[in-house]
Design an enzyme around this catalytic site. Structure first.
Site, short mmCIF file in Angstrom:
data_model
loop_
_atom_site.label_atom_id
_atom_site.label_comp_id
_atom_site.label_asym_id
_atom_site.label_seq_id
_atom_site.Cartn_x
_atom_site.Cartn_y
_atom_site.Cartn_z
N ASP A 1 6.19 4.98 14.74
CA ASP A 1 6.21 3.63 14.18
C ASP A 1 6.25 2.66 15.35
O ASP A 1 6.92 2.92 16.35
CB ASP A 1 7.43 3.42 13.29
CG ASP A 1 7.31 4.12 11.94
OD1 ASP A 1 6.17 4.42 11.52
OD2 ASP A 1 8.35 4.36 11.31
N ASP B 1 1.38 3.40 7.32
CA ASP B 1 2.32 2.82 6.35
C ASP B 1 1.71 1.60 5.66
O ASP B 1 1.83 1.44 4.45
CB ASP B 1 3.62 2.40 7.04
CG ASP B 1 4.39 3.56 7.66
OD1 ASP B 1 4.20 4.71 7.22
OD2 ASP B 1 5.18 3.30 8.59
#
Length: 185
Positions: free
Chosen positions: A132, A151
């Site tokens: 991330d 995401d």
């Protein structure tokens, strides 16, 4: 599959499988390239301010679900992602709605992108941490949890799919209660 005209003379609708797969491949490529660049250039925990602080590049690893929920259940999320991929691939054959092709293409590309991290990244097979790196309006997820391209695609595809479902548009492009496929689906 050849197009057969319907009784009114219009060509039969074409499946949107190609659109789904092309979009999924584009999302996957963008996700993989962005993660490779971040892993190669941003140290873990480092915050790089961009766009005047509207966005920070923050290299983190997430072994949980969205927003780092349920950390330590990586194997469960891997199995769920595999199931999602299987269902979307199976559904693709009967997909005639452009909107659903876009929604499922986004979800498929994002699911495969994060699945690759879970399978191949450290600490090991099926336990890998998802890379991330996007943090909006503050570093380290101070304002919004840190996320990645996959995401974003999953969320956008999910929102689009929910909107289509609320409008009653089915995978074949028809609306609930209609016999003909919806034109704008």
């Amino acid at each position: 599959m050849t197009e057969q005209p319907d009784p009114a003379g219009a060509p039969a609708p074409r499946p949107r499988t190609r659109l789904l797969l092309v979009l999924a491949a584009a999302v996957l490529a963008l996700d993989l390239v962005s993660k490779l660049v971040v892993v190669a250039t941003v140290e873990r925990g480092e915050d790089i301010r961009v766009l005047g602080g509207a966005l920070y590049l923050t290299h983190l690893r997430n072994t949980g679900a969205a927003f780092s929920f349920a950390e330590g259940f990586t194997i469960v999320f891997t199995v769920v992602a595999l199931a999602v991929v299987a269902v979307i691939v199976r559904t693709a054959r009967r997909l005639f709605s452009t909107g659903w092709a876009v929604a499922l293409g986004l979800v498929l590309g994002g699911a495969v992108g994060n699945l690759i991290d879970r399978i191949f990244r450290e600490p090991g097979f099926l336990r890998g941490g998802v890379v991330d790196f996007l943090s909006v309006f503050g570093p380290d997820g101070e304002v919004w949890p840190v996320f990645n391209v996959a995401d974003s695609a999953i969320v956008c595809g999910g929102v689009l799919g929910a909107g289509l479902a609320l409008r009653g548009i089915d995978f074949d492009g028809s609306r609930a209660g209609d016999e003909e496929p919806a034109e704008a689906a």
